[in-house]
Design a protein around this motif. Structure first.
Motif, short mmCIF file in Angstrom:
data_model
loop_
_atom_site.label_atom_id
_atom_site.label_comp_id
_atom_site.label_asym_id
_atom_site.label_seq_id
_atom_site.Cartn_x
_atom_site.Cartn_y
_atom_site.Cartn_z
N MET A 179 0.82 -1.20 0.00
CA MET A 179 0.00 0.00 0.00
C MET A 179 0.86 1.26 0.00
SD MET A 179 -2.59 1.41 2.95
CE MET A 179 -1.18 2.07 3.87
N HIS A 180 1.89 1.27 0.85
CA HIS A 180 2.80 2.42 0.91
C HIS A 180 3.46 2.65 -0.43
CE1 HIS A 180 6.97 3.94 1.37
NE2 HIS A 180 6.39 4.84 2.16
N GLY A 181 3.92 1.57 -1.05
CA GLY A 181 4.60 1.70 -2.33
C GLY A 181 3.70 2.23 -3.43
N PHE A 182 2.46 1.74 -3.48
CA PHE A 182 1.54 2.20 -4.52
C PHE A 182 1.15 3.66 -4.31
CE2 PHE A 182 0.37 -2.17 -6.07
CZ PHE A 182 0.64 -1.90 -7.41
N ASP A 183 1.18 4.12 -3.06
CA ASP A 183 0.91 5.53 -2.78
C ASP A 183 1.94 6.39 -3.51
OD1 ASP A 183 -0.03 7.90 -1.66
OD2 ASP A 183 1.20 7.68 0.14
N HIS A 184 3.21 6.01 -3.39
CA HIS A 184 4.27 6.76 -4.06
C HIS A 184 4.29 6.49 -5.57
CE1 HIS A 184 5.97 8.53 -0.49
NE2 HIS A 184 5.95 7.35 0.11
N TYR A 185 3.87 5.31 -5.96
CA TYR A 185 3.79 5.00 -7.39
C TYR A 185 2.88 6.01 -8.09
CZ TYR A 185 2.08 2.74 -11.65
OH TYR A 185 1.70 2.50 -12.95
N GLY A 186 1.74 6.32 -7.46
CA GLY A 186 0.82 7.29 -8.04
C GLY A 186 1.48 8.66 -8.21
N GLN A 187 2.33 9.03 -7.27
CA GLN A 187 3.02 10.31 -7.38
C GLN A 187 4.04 10.28 -8.53
OE1 GLN A 187 4.74 10.78 -3.48
NE2 GLN A 187 2.76 10.95 -2.47
N LEU A 188 4.75 9.16 -8.64
CA LEU A 188 5.77 9.06 -9.69
C LEU A 188 5.16 9.04 -11.08
CD1 LEU A 188 8.30 6.57 -8.07
CD2 LEU A 188 8.44 9.05 -8.23
N VAL A 189 3.96 8.50 -11.19
CA VAL A 189 3.26 8.53 -12.47
C VAL A 189 3.05 9.98 -12.90
CG1 VAL A 189 1.00 8.15 -13.54
CG2 VAL A 189 2.12 6.28 -12.34
N GLU A 190 2.71 10.84 -11.95
CA GLU A 190 2.53 12.26 -12.26
C GLU A 190 3.85 12.90 -12.65
OE1 GLU A 190 -0.31 13.98 -12.57
OE2 GLU A 190 -1.20 12.01 -12.33
N TYR A 191 4.92 12.49 -12.02
CA TYR A 191 6.25 13.01 -12.39
C TYR A 191 6.55 12.68 -13.85
CZ TYR A 191 7.80 14.13 -7.59
OH TYR A 191 7.97 14.68 -6.34
N LEU A 192 6.23 11.45 -14.25
CA LEU A 192 6.44 11.05 -15.64
C LEU A 192 5.59 11.89 -16.58
CD1 LEU A 192 6.52 7.12 -15.53
CD2 LEU A 192 8.46 8.68 -15.63
N ARG A 193 4.31 12.05 -16.23
CA ARG A 193 3.39 12.80 -17.08
C ARG A 193 3.85 14.24 -17.26
NH1 ARG A 193 -0.18 9.67 -20.09
NH2 ARG A 193 -1.19 8.08 -18.76
N MET A 194 4.38 14.84 -16.19
CA MET A 194 4.86 16.22 -16.26
C MET A 194 6.03 16.36 -17.23
SD MET A 194 4.78 17.41 -12.26
CE MET A 194 3.25 17.28 -11.30
N ASN A 195 6.68 15.24 -17.52
CA ASN A 195 7.81 15.26 -18.44
C ASN A 195 7.46 14.65 -19.80
OD1 ASN A 195 10.50 16.21 -17.04
ND2 ASN A 195 9.33 15.08 -15.49
N GLY A 196 6.15 14.52 -20.03
CA GLY A 196 5.69 14.03 -21.33
C GLY A 196 5.92 12.56 -21.55
N ILE A 197 6.05 11.79 -20.47
CA ILE A 197 6.31 10.36 -20.58
C ILE A 197 5.05 9.57 -20.17
CG2 ILE A 197 7.71 8.43 -19.76
CD1 ILE A 197 9.89 10.54 -19.13
N VAL A 198 4.64 8.66 -21.01
CA VAL A 198 3.48 7.83 -20.71
C VAL A 198 3.93 6.67 -19.81
CG1 VAL A 198 1.65 6.35 -21.64
CG2 VAL A 198 2.39 8.39 -22.91
N PRO A 199 3.35 6.50 -18.64
CA PRO A 199 3.73 5.40 -17.74
C PRO A 199 3.60 4.05 -18.43
CG PRO A 199 2.31 6.97 -16.61
CD PRO A 199 2.28 7.34 -18.05
#
Length: 205
Positions: A179-199
């Motif tokens: 659960m903890h890991g997936f919480d941060h996974y969701g944040q990192l997906v946004e980091y990718l999106r902000m850089n134009g990268i599709v997860p």
């Protein structure tokens, strides 16, 4: 006959019909002289069940870690990438690399409570890593450790209380690790999106 009475009648007929079918079916079973085995439920060993959950988390997290280019590991959201009308403060927000390091450290800390597996890894040094290669390797190693810990779960010990926690068990700690890991996974997906990268997970859809 009013509508409410009609509804009652049809409901009664339906119930009687279902009951009759059940009796008929039971009678048929008795007449053929064969014994039907009772429906049974199967159980999955805790180690296997939680390992499957952990594997799913690992695949998703390793995917985003690999997807971000090395030069973007120092990226963190900032006011500069948003419109002037947005005034959210981003001081102290972790960079992509720091987030990966945090997840790796957390895997060791959380899953140690699950299986008690000893490790020679100095988790404090993970925080000082900056290169993509080093951080991806540290993350992968932390997942290997987590799998070793989960492998120690049994029906007998899964719900033993972990000392030093607020009534948490080995099993709930394993669930918390994912659960903890997936919480941060969701944040990192946004980091990718902000850089134009599709997860990677979205690319499969």
């Amino acid at each position: 006959m009013n509508m409410s009475v009609k509804r009652y009648c049809w409901s009664t007929i339906a119930i009687v019909a279902m009951a009759t079918c059940g009796v008929t079916s039971a009678a048929a079973q008795l007449q053929d002289g064969k014994t039907r085995p009772a429906a049974t439920s199967s159980t999955v060993p805790p180690a296997k069940a939680y390992d499957g959950l952990l594997t799913s988390f690992e695949q998703e997290m390793m995917g985003v870690a690999q997807a971000m280019p090395a030069e973007k590991y120092s990226f963190a959201p900032s006011q500069a990438i948003f419109t002037g009308s947005q005034t959210t403060k981003y001081e102290g927000v972790r960079t992509f690399g720091q987030m990966i390091a945090h997840i790796a450290q957390a895997n060791y800390g959380i899953f140690r409570a699950v299986g008690g597996v000893q490790t020679t890894v100095d988790t404090k040094t993970i925080a000082s890593l900056t290169s993509k290669d080093d951080l991806v390797a540290a993350l992968k190693a932390s997942f290997d450790y987590a799998h070793q810990s989960v492998a120690r779960l049994t029906l007998e010990n899964a719900f033993e209380m972990v000392l030093g926690t607020n009534s948490q068990t080995r099993a709930t700690m394993a669930g918390y690790g994912v659960m903890h890991g997936f919480d941060h996974y969701g944040q990192l997906v946004e980091y990718l999106r902000m850089n134009g990268i599709v997860p990677p997970a979205s690319q499969k859809m």
